[in-house]
Design an enzyme around this catalytic site. Sequence first.
Site, short mmCIF file in Angstrom:
data_model
loop_
_atom_site.label_atom_id
_atom_site.label_comp_id
_atom_site.label_asym_id
_atom_site.label_seq_id
_atom_site.Cartn_x
_atom_site.Cartn_y
_atom_site.Cartn_z
N SER A 130 0.69 -1.23 0.04
CA SER A 130 -0.02 0.02 0.07
C SER A 130 0.78 1.19 0.17
O SER A 130 0.28 2.53 0.03
CB SER A 130 -0.90 0.07 1.11
OG SER A 130 -2.01 -0.71 0.89
N LYS A 153 -0.22 3.69 -2.81
CA LYS A 153 -0.92 4.90 -2.58
C LYS A 153 -0.40 6.08 -2.82
O LYS A 153 -1.07 6.97 -2.53
CB LYS A 153 -1.76 4.72 -1.32
CG LYS A 153 -2.66 3.33 -1.58
CD LYS A 153 -4.00 3.27 -0.36
CE LYS A 153 -4.56 1.82 -0.36
NZ LYS A 153 -3.89 0.74 -0.27
N SER A 159 -5.70 3.58 4.65
CA SER A 159 -4.97 2.79 3.56
C SER A 159 -6.20 2.13 2.75
O SER A 159 -6.25 0.99 2.45
CB SER A 159 -4.27 1.72 4.25
OG SER A 159 -3.30 1.39 3.44
N LYS A 162 3.53 6.50 4.52
CA LYS A 162 2.58 5.61 4.18
C LYS A 162 3.05 4.24 4.67
O LYS A 162 4.21 3.84 4.53
CB LYS A 162 2.35 5.67 2.81
CG LYS A 162 1.23 4.55 2.38
CD LYS A 162 -0.09 5.16 3.07
CE LYS A 162 -1.34 4.34 2.60
NZ LYS A 162 -1.20 2.93 3.53
#
Length: 370
Positions: A55, A58, A110, A217
């Site tokens: 993730s 992202k 997320s 992140k």
Amino acid sequence: MKWVFSVILFPLIALVLSVNASALSVSAGGAVIINGQSGEILWEHNCRKELSMASTTKIMTALLLCESGELDREITVTEEMVTVEGSSMGLLPGDKVTYRGLLYGMMLASGNDAANTVAIALGGDAATFSEMMNAKAAEIGMKNTNFVTSSGLDSASHYSTAYDMALLARYALKNADFREACSSQYATLFYGNPPYRRTLKNHNKLLFTYEGAIGVKTGYTKKSGRCLVSAAVRGDEYIIAVTLSDPNDWADHKAMLDYGFSAVSERVLLGESYSLPLAGGGFLAASSADIKLSLSDSEYNSLEKRIALPRFLYEGVSLGEEIGRVEYYIGENRVATAPIKTDNAVPATAPSGFFAAILLKFKMLLKAMI
């Protein structure tokens, strides 16, 4: 118009680092620490090894959303947008949500549903959006990256490197909307059908436990393992750390950020005074301001200062007018710049007729080239 360029190499300065690079060890398949100001690698372990990034993907999806310039635009969620597995911000078909809500849904919760919604909203479909992601990656200089999914769900050809993800984070953090979202511990959003109040908490533990943390992140899939892109600021010092496939990421990132801060220090690059000849005789005084940079020893030792100034000036120069610039480079990477401005004014005389017109055009040309 010719320009005068001068290059000054800075002398060596020895500093004692509080953390020995050879003693730094992480559990990651790939890792890197970079100076957020200059982009220089401060430490690395397999930083160009191609790995899944989960993730942390992202970051790119959020960046493209921020650069769309439409964060207050509201859309209606379709079933196709939320037909995706994994983590979620809780979107349902028919929900009303703004792009800003999707941004925070990706960066804090997320949400794969948020990422897929962004892909379809901006690209029309997932395949087109992945092309947008890869085009942006090429622009940033991510040479060993290929994006397939907007959320980071596993795909055989979806991969990046620790170094490329650090480049992406450094680029994305220059965007004020992105930076605000990824550094938020909590966010209150309104979405639904009809929209109602929701509160999201950021999955990034460093925001709650590490001094100066500003994001970036988290990520996890069974194939990728634990992935983390972090950044922290203390004063003028700014460090980015990345680990891919790291079972001990929280502890590793604290050690990596600590090392990063120990490896850089604030340098004051002093401004200078200049004297430029005037075409009609005499000289004009100008100066540049001090610049503060956080640099490692190796960066400071390779720093170059390049000065761009015209060889002479004509009358009609005002006080504080920018007439040139001083730029600081490490290799071909410009790390700082400052304008060179006049310290006094030189009023224009008043020629008339044909010569006045010629002089005016020449002065306009001169200013356009500065």
